[in-house]
Scaffold this motif. Sequence first.
Motif, short mmCIF file in Angstrom:
data_model
loop_
_atom_site.label_atom_id
_atom_site.label_comp_id
_atom_site.label_asym_id
_atom_site.label_seq_id
_atom_site.Cartn_x
_atom_site.Cartn_y
_atom_site.Cartn_z
N ARG A 34 0.85 -1.20 0.00
CA ARG A 34 0.00 0.00 0.00
C ARG A 34 0.88 1.25 0.00
NH1 ARG A 34 -1.69 0.12 5.14
NH2 ARG A 34 -0.07 -1.42 5.61
N TYR A 35 0.35 2.33 -0.61
CA TYR A 35 0.98 3.65 -0.51
C TYR A 35 0.24 4.40 0.57
CZ TYR A 35 2.81 8.25 -1.86
OH TYR A 35 3.41 9.48 -1.85
N THR A 70 5.60 3.67 0.45
CA THR A 70 4.97 2.40 0.06
C THR A 70 5.40 1.33 1.05
OG1 THR A 70 4.95 3.00 -2.28
CG2 THR A 70 4.75 0.66 -1.74
N SER A 113 -4.03 4.67 3.90
CA SER A 113 -3.81 4.30 2.50
C SER A 113 -4.41 5.34 1.57
CB SER A 113 -4.43 2.93 2.21
OG SER A 113 -3.89 1.95 3.07
N ARG A 132 0.35 10.49 -5.47
CA ARG A 132 1.63 10.73 -4.82
C ARG A 132 1.62 12.13 -4.21
NH1 ARG A 132 1.76 6.15 -5.17
NH2 ARG A 132 3.41 4.74 -5.90
#
Length: 272
Positions: A127-128, A202, A187, A191
């Motif tokens: 996940r980012y 990440t 999450s 960006r």
Amino acid sequence: MLKIGEFSGLSRISIRMLRYYDENGLLCPAYIDETSGYRYYEECQLVEAARIAALRDIGFGVALIGEIIRGGERTLERALRQRRKELLEERERANSQLLRLESALHRLGKDECNMKYEVTCKTLPARYVASVRDILPAYSYEGRLWHTLMKETAALGLQPDGPCCAVGIYHDTEYRDRDVDVEIQYSVKGRYQDTEHVKFKTVPPVFMASAVYTGSYEKISEVNAAVAAWVRDNGYVFDGLSFSIYHVGPNETQNPDELVTEVCYPVRKKGA
């Protein structure tokens, strides 16, 4: 001038406390009759007495009140701000204790041995996330991290990503009573640039055993017991930092009975 009894009645401070203040150099009589030993106060000292009483009501001790009065307005402001911080922390602790008390009352008479939690094994994908990590006074202070995240990213227009958006990670390898190392992750899609306290990164996938439960966070010990038994019975061992996924958290409801939390423990097959 006023006799000590008269001054006591007007100031609403007992004679015993007036003598105590005098012994500690906080509020001394303006005059003491050498023959009779009677104590007398000036009428203007009623203002000083009221100031002392107000500071006592806030919770300051006699010694500190003396320092505040001698230090002037700046010392008073600094002391008041510190006391406000202490009272807010006390209120937060009291609220946490009340939640635990209400939960205990709610569960009285129920057969806790019959409480069942379904444990599953799965992989949480990479996940980012927006992350905030800090040392907190106790686990109940985690809300501070979420407040920081929301405040510092308010102008970024964060887009949530996935069903497991809100996560709390506990970096201490054992339970701690204070000074706990906690990280939260949210999450997001897209960006973003880091802010002062919020870091974007990440995180790798995690293979874990987990159980979802509804209700107060005070149930977590029961859920942990269920997960630990499942790990033992299915040939796994714990393998990483535990964390919680907040499917329905305090931002969505103020009713503890409506909270939905997933307790997660990274695991691996024994011997792997």
